[in-house]
Design a protein around this motif. Structure first.
Motif, PDB file in Angstrom:
ATOM      1  N   LEU A 145      24.829  40.127  46.599  1.00  0.00           N
ATOM      2  CA  LEU A 145      23.824  40.821  46.827  1.00  0.00           C
ATOM      3  C   LEU A 145      24.217  41.908  45.704  1.00  0.00           C
ATOM      4  CD1 LEU A 145      21.712  42.240  47.878  1.00  0.00           C
ATOM      5  CD2 LEU A 145      22.798  42.353  49.451  1.00  0.00           C
ATOM      6  N   ALA A 146      26.290  42.226  46.810  1.00  0.00           N
ATOM      7  CA  ALA A 146      26.353  43.448  45.822  1.00  0.00           C
ATOM      8  C   ALA A 146      26.107  42.864  44.389  1.00  0.00           C
ATOM      9  CB  ALA A 146      27.810  43.754  46.462  1.00  0.00           C
ATOM     10  N   LYS A 147      27.202  42.011  43.567  1.00  0.00           N
ATOM     11  CA  LYS A 147      26.666  41.940  42.525  1.00  0.00           C
ATOM     12  C   LYS A 147      25.884  42.032  41.777  1.00  0.00           C
ATOM     13  CE  LYS A 147      29.684  38.727  39.131  1.00  0.00           C
ATOM     14  NZ  LYS A 147      31.349  39.732  38.666  1.00  0.00           N
ATOM     15  N   ALA A 153      22.254  48.410  38.369  1.00  0.00           N
ATOM     16  CA  ALA A 153      22.920  49.534  38.208  1.00  0.00           C
ATOM     17  C   ALA A 153      23.466  50.201  37.009  1.00  0.00           C
ATOM     18  CB  ALA A 153      24.200  49.873  38.823  1.00  0.00           C
ATOM     19  N   ALA A 154      24.257  48.878  36.597  1.00  0.00           N
ATOM     20  CA  ALA A 154      24.234  48.867  35.159  1.00  0.00           C
ATOM     21  C   ALA A 154      23.473  48.290  33.251  1.00  0.00           C
ATOM     22  CB  ALA A 154      25.488  47.969  34.980  1.00  0.00           C
ATOM     23  N   THR A 161      14.299  44.872  40.190  1.00  0.00           N
ATOM     24  CA  THR A 161      15.259  43.422  40.894  1.00  0.00           C
ATOM     25  C   THR A 161      14.932  43.196  41.902  1.00  0.00           C
ATOM     26  OG1 THR A 161      15.782  42.958  38.739  1.00  0.00           O
ATOM     27  CG2 THR A 161      16.627  41.547  40.043  1.00  0.00           C
ATOM     28  N   PRO A 162      14.356  42.402  42.287  1.00  0.00           N
ATOM     29  CA  PRO A 162      14.536  42.085  44.325  1.00  0.00           C
ATOM     30  C   PRO A 162      15.786  41.246  44.241  1.00  0.00           C
ATOM     31  CG  PRO A 162      13.283  40.466  43.548  1.00  0.00           C
ATOM     32  CD  PRO A 162      13.199  41.228  42.188  1.00  0.00           C
ATOM     33  N   MET A 205      19.657  41.827  30.802  1.00  0.00           N
ATOM     34  CA  MET A 205      19.523  42.234  29.630  1.00  0.00           C
ATOM     35  C   MET A 205      20.570  43.175  29.097  1.00  0.00           C
ATOM     36  SD  MET A 205      15.769  44.617  30.776  1.00  0.00           S
ATOM     37  CE  MET A 205      16.751  45.742  31.997  1.00  0.00           C
ATOM     38  N   LYS A 206      20.183  43.936  28.071  1.00  0.00           N
ATOM     39  CA  LYS A 206      21.884  44.312  27.779  1.00  0.00           C
ATOM     40  C   LYS A 206      21.965  45.188  27.923  1.00  0.00           C
ATOM     41  CE  LYS A 206      24.689  45.745  22.945  1.00  0.00           C
ATOM     42  NZ  LYS A 206      24.398  44.709  21.819  1.00  0.00           N
ATOM     43  N   ALA A 207      22.952  45.704  28.454  1.00  0.00           N
ATOM     44  CA  ALA A 207      23.623  46.953  28.977  1.00  0.00           C
ATOM     45  C   ALA A 207      23.657  48.155  27.919  1.00  0.00           C
ATOM     46  CB  ALA A 207      24.678  47.454  29.752  1.00  0.00           C
TER      47      ALA A 207
END
Length: 209
Positions: A145-147, A153-154, A161-162, A205-207
């Motif tokens: 979940l943290a990842k 965030a990145a 995203t759920p 997606m590409k950051a």
């Protein structure tokens, strides 16, 4: 002032068995039959030692089981290691699922997952064992979940995203795969489940720079 002499080394009876090999046999037995269904007699027979040797080397059955779990979770393909080393959360989930599909159906090995099958056979009298296994599983889900949140965030995953449902879905499918493997499901079926589960993930997606 009296002189202090070094204590003489204790000359206890040397251990007459390979502790690591004995632990591995115990792990396999717990993996096949679960915690409560495995008796001390079955353990000593599989490990090739006497009950006094088991207690002297490992403590008691519960301590032996917990050490077996530690050995199981510290393997080369441990779930938390997979999550940490994956480039993205999506890659981590896919690797977890595919590793489970192959690991749960490995020829010559017990089917399914020790952490799941052992917990399913625990009664209320072994709640502490069940809680230990539950914590290991919940910690793995929390790390995934943290990842996922980090990727959102990145900018690697879309906003909205759920995260929690995706982490829970991934781990829940793995738990189901373990049960199916113990019921005799073939690897091809579990791999198909893994690939279908990944369809629930949004495209990475590409950051943005």
């Amino acid at each position: 002032m009296e002189s202090v002499l070094p204590a003489r080394p204790r000359r206890g009876r040397p251990r007459s068995f390979d502790r690591d090999a004995a632990l591995e046999q115990a792990m396999f037995l717990f993996w096949r039959h679960g915690y409560e269904a495995t008796s001390v007699g079955e353990l000593t027979a599989a490990m090739g030692i006497t009950a006094p040797s088991l207690y002297a080397a490992f403590g008691d059955k519960k301590a032996l089981f917990l050490e077996s779990v530690q050995r199981y979770t510290c393997g080369l393909n441990s779930s938390r290691q997979i999550i940490r080393e994956a480039a993205t959360a999506q890659a981590a989930a896919e690797t977890l699922l595919l590793t489970a599909a192959t690991g749960f159906t490995r020829p010559g090995m017990p089917p399914g997952c020790l952490l799941i099958s052992a917990a399913m056979s625990c009664s209320d009298e072994a709640q502490d064992v069940q809680l230990t296994l539950s914590k290991i599983r919940s910690d793995t889900e929390a790390e995934l979940l943290a990842k996922i949140k980090k990727d959102v965030a990145a900018g690697r995953l879309p906003v909205g995203t759920p995260a929690a449902p995706l982490a829970a879905l991934t781990m829940g499918v793995i738990y189901g795969m373990s049960t199916l493997a113990r019921d005799g499901a073939k690897r091809i079926k579990l791999i198909a489940m893994a690939k279908t589960t990944m369809n629930a993930w949004p495209l990475t997606m590409k950051a943005e720079a």
